[in-house]
Design a protein around this motif. Structure first.
Motif, PDB file in Angstrom:
ATOM      1  N   PHE A 185       0.921  -1.107  -0.076  1.00 15.27           N
ATOM      2  CA  PHE A 185       0.012   0.029  -0.096  1.00 15.27           C
ATOM      3  C   PHE A 185       0.968   1.324  -0.161  1.00 15.27           C
ATOM      4  N   SER A 186       2.060   1.412   0.688  1.00 12.39           N
ATOM      5  CA  SER A 186       2.766   2.390   0.885  1.00 12.39           C
ATOM      6  C   SER A 186       3.474   2.814  -0.529  1.00 12.39           C
ATOM      7  N   TYR A 187       3.682   1.885  -1.523  1.00 12.63           N
ATOM      8  CA  TYR A 187       4.022   2.309  -2.783  1.00 12.63           C
ATOM      9  C   TYR A 187       3.069   2.993  -3.364  1.00 12.63           C
ATOM     10  N   HIS A 188       1.953   2.551  -3.370  1.00 15.46           N
ATOM     11  CA  HIS A 188       0.974   3.674  -4.095  1.00 15.46           C
ATOM     12  C   HIS A 188       0.715   5.078  -3.612  1.00 15.46           C
TER      13      HIS A 188
ATOM     14  N   LYS B 295       2.469   8.659  -5.397  1.00 13.09           N
ATOM     15  CA  LYS B 295       1.641  10.054  -5.476  1.00 13.09           C
ATOM     16  C   LYS B 295       2.634  11.228  -5.064  1.00 13.09           C
ATOM     17  N   VAL B 296       3.188  10.854  -3.732  1.00 17.44           N
ATOM     18  CA  VAL B 296       4.093  11.848  -3.200  1.00 17.44           C
ATOM     19  C   VAL B 296       5.362  12.336  -3.998  1.00 17.44           C
ATOM     20  N   TYR B 297       5.865  11.400  -4.812  1.00 21.69           N
ATOM     21  CA  TYR B 297       6.951  11.492  -5.706  1.00 21.69           C
ATOM     22  C   TYR B 297       6.590  12.028  -7.094  1.00 21.69           C
ATOM     23  N   HIS B 298       5.289  11.860  -7.449  1.00 19.53           N
ATOM     24  CA  HIS B 298       5.026  12.162  -8.967  1.00 19.53           C
ATOM     25  C   HIS B 298       5.550  13.556  -9.396  1.00 19.53           C
ATOM     26  N   PRO B 299       6.543  13.377 -10.521  1.00 16.54           N
ATOM     27  CA  PRO B 299       6.916  14.763 -10.943  1.00 16.54           C
ATOM     28  C   PRO B 299       5.998  15.747 -11.269  1.00 16.54           C
ATOM     29  N   ASP B 300       4.899  15.417 -11.631  1.00 18.70           N
ATOM     30  CA  ASP B 300       3.710  16.443 -11.937  1.00 18.70           C
ATOM     31  C   ASP B 300       3.218  17.188 -10.723  1.00 18.70           C
ATOM     32  N   LEU B 301       3.574  16.581  -9.639  1.00 11.79           N
ATOM     33  CA  LEU B 301       3.104  17.242  -8.431  1.00 11.79           C
ATOM     34  C   LEU B 301       4.488  18.019  -7.548  1.00 11.79           C
ATOM     35  N   ASN B 302       5.363  17.996  -8.067  1.00 15.15           N
ATOM     36  CA  ASN B 302       6.725  18.297  -7.841  1.00 15.15           C
ATOM     37  C   ASN B 302       7.251  19.270  -8.565  1.00 15.15           C
TER      38      ASN B 302
ATOM     39  N   MET C 281      11.358   8.721  -7.820  1.00 20.94           N
ATOM     40  CA  MET C 281      10.115   8.077  -8.675  1.00 20.94           C
ATOM     41  C   MET C 281      10.713   6.725  -9.235  1.00 20.94           C
ATOM     42  N   LYS C 282      12.017   6.909  -9.884  1.00 23.89           N
ATOM     43  CA  LYS C 282      12.612   5.675 -10.491  1.00 23.89           C
ATOM     44  C   LYS C 282      12.983   4.814  -9.600  1.00 23.89           C
ATOM     45  N   ARG C 283      13.369   5.271  -8.401  1.00 29.48           N
ATOM     46  CA  ARG C 283      13.944   4.331  -7.365  1.00 29.48           C
ATOM     47  C   ARG C 283      12.851   3.602  -6.712  1.00 29.48           C
ATOM     48  N   LEU C 284      11.705   4.292  -6.796  1.00 33.78           N
ATOM     49  CA  LEU C 284      10.371   3.648  -6.094  1.00 33.78           C
ATOM     50  C   LEU C 284      10.016   2.542  -7.065  1.00 33.78           C
ATOM     51  N   ASN C 285       9.943   2.910  -8.344  1.00 34.53           N
ATOM     52  CA  ASN C 285       9.559   1.867  -9.527  1.00 34.53           C
ATOM     53  C   ASN C 285      10.508   0.504  -9.367  1.00 34.53           C
ATOM     54  N   ARG C 286      11.736   0.815  -9.052  1.00 39.02           N
ATOM     55  CA  ARG C 286      12.765  -0.218  -8.969  1.00 39.02           C
ATOM     56  C   ARG C 286      12.449  -1.186  -7.736  1.00 39.02           C
ATOM     57  N   LEU C 287      12.094  -0.534  -6.665  1.00 40.40           N
ATOM     58  CA  LEU C 287      11.608  -1.207  -5.592  1.00 40.40           C
ATOM     59  C   LEU C 287      10.343  -2.089  -5.820  1.00 40.40           C
ATOM     60  N   ILE C 288       9.322  -1.610  -6.426  1.00 40.05           N
ATOM     61  CA  ILE C 288       7.978  -2.214  -6.584  1.00 40.05           C
ATOM     62  C   ILE C 288       8.359  -3.392  -7.604  1.00 40.05           C
ATOM     63  N   ASP C 289       9.369  -3.070  -8.341  1.00 34.89           N
ATOM     64  CA  ASP C 289       9.676  -4.250  -9.474  1.00 34.89           C
ATOM     65  C   ASP C 289      10.171  -5.402  -8.924  1.00 34.89           C
ATOM     66  N   LEU C 290      11.192  -5.055  -7.736  1.00 34.29           N
ATOM     67  CA  LEU C 290      11.643  -6.105  -6.935  1.00 34.29           C
ATOM     68  C   LEU C 290      10.821  -6.821  -6.186  1.00 34.29           C
ATOM     69  N   ILE C 291       9.747  -6.155  -5.589  1.00 37.05           N
ATOM     70  CA  ILE C 291       8.993  -6.544  -4.616  1.00 37.05           C
ATOM     71  C   ILE C 291       7.839  -7.575  -5.280  1.00 37.05           C
ATOM     72  N   SER C 292       7.555  -7.318  -6.927  1.00 35.68           N
ATOM     73  CA  SER C 292       6.669  -8.065  -7.504  1.00 35.68           C
ATOM     74  C   SER C 292       7.396  -9.617  -8.047  1.00 35.68           C
ATOM     75  N   ARG C 293       8.807  -9.298  -7.850  1.00 35.79           N
ATOM     76  CA  ARG C 293       9.694 -10.770  -8.440  1.00 35.79           C
ATOM     77  C   ARG C 293       9.798 -11.662  -7.318  1.00 35.79           C
ATOM     78  N   LEU C 294       9.710 -11.093  -5.710  1.00 31.20           N
ATOM     79  CA  LEU C 294       9.966 -11.839  -4.618  1.00 31.20           C
ATOM     80  C   LEU C 294       8.717 -12.575  -4.302  1.00 31.20           C
ATOM     81  N   ASP C 295       8.938 -13.682  -3.702  1.00 28.54           N
ATOM     82  CA  ASP C 295       7.442 -14.164  -3.183  1.00 28.54           C
ATOM     83  C   ASP C 295       7.270 -13.641  -1.774  1.00 28.54           C
ATOM     84  N   ASN C 296       6.065 -13.874  -0.994  1.00 27.89           N
ATOM     85  CA  ASN C 296       5.776 -13.265   0.183  1.00 27.89           C
ATOM     86  C   ASN C 296       6.505 -13.768   1.119  1.00 27.89           C
ATOM     87  N   ALA C 297       7.241 -14.847   1.278  1.00 27.72           N
ATOM     88  CA  ALA C 297       8.159 -15.298   2.247  1.00 27.72           C
ATOM     89  C   ALA C 297       9.165 -14.808   2.269  1.00 27.72           C
TER      90      ALA C 297
END
Length: 241
Positions: A45-48, A52-59, A70-86
């Motif tokens: 949830f924090s990613y979403h 919004k906080v780091y969106h360039p249009d708002l800054n 934002m690029k760093r955040l996107n790399r983070l969520i990409d990693l999260i999507s590739r790891l399983d929950n455990a």
């Protein structure tokens, strides 16, 4: 690298990025109080929210920084999507170093994102276990979690400068090795403090710009305990010390 080693690298990176975005400690609290499912929901949830906080249009007044985050955040969520929950839960739970990892541990603290990424990548390629932070406060937090034997830090940084951070580290872990990185220091008081730091405690100093080969040589000799102060002396002389 083995599959297990790759997973450990990914979990280490996940910890570092969760720290950067201020999510790791809260995720641990939720994990302890409410369990794994709640901690996972908080991270995702924090990613979403942060997107919004780091969106360039708002800054628009600070679009360069917003784009980088934002690029760093996107790399983070990409990693999260590739790891399983455990694997994600294990990264949240594991606050200390993995004892089976015998690599030398280095913390890089640098507020210039491109330089931070460069130093981190080069040192990791050379076989070190590398942790990174973008300012002194974050550096202190990462240090307390992973206890690296060498801190490779810029001097001029926001929130807590390199000297202030190292003074706290020294009070907690006095035998930690320190390499200061510095360019032009306009303040006389700061130059005198740095001079005292490197002379009194036999820390090393690299004056920017320096060659990557010089950086690697200095780190290798320093960690091995060999006597090699060429860059240490060069750094002091370049600052007129």
């Amino acid at each position: 690298m083995s599959k297990e080693g790759n997973i450990l690298e990914q979990q280490s990176y996940l910890q570092s990025e969760l720290l950067h975005f201020g999510l790791l400690e809260k995720a641990r609290e939720i994990l302890a109080d409410l369990g794994e499912k709640a901690a996972l929901s908080y991270i995702k949830f924090s990613y979403h929210l942060l997107s919004k906080v780091y969106h360039p249009d708002l800054n628009r007044d600070n679009s360069l920084r917003a784009n980088r985050e934002m690029k760093r955040l996107n790399r983070l969520i990409d990693l999260i999507s590739r790891l399983d929950n455990a694997e994600i839960v294990e990264a949240i739970r594991s606050g200390m170093i993995i004892t089976t990892d015998s690599r030398r541990r280095i913390l890089v603290v640098e507020d210039e994102p491109d330089l931070l990424e460069l130093y981190h990548g080069v040192l990791e390629t050379e076989g070190y276990r590398v942790f990174s932070a973008s300012d002194g406060e974050e550096g202190l937090t990462v240090f307390r979690l992973f206890h690296p034997e060498l801190v490779f830090t810029d001097v001029l940084m926001p929130k807590l400068n390199g000297i202030e951070m190292v003074q706290i580290i020294r009070s907690e872990k006095p035998y930690t090795k320190i390499i200061y990185l510095t360019g032009f220091l306009g303040m006389e008081g700061l130059r005198l403090k740095l001079n005292d730091e490197v002379k009194r405690h036999q820390y090393r100093l690299l004056s920017k710009p320096f060659k990557i080969s010089e950086m690697l040589s200095e780190i290798e000799t320093y960690l091995s305990g060999a006597s090699s102060d060429s860059q240490f002396v060069k750094g002091l002389r370049s600052m007129g010390m």
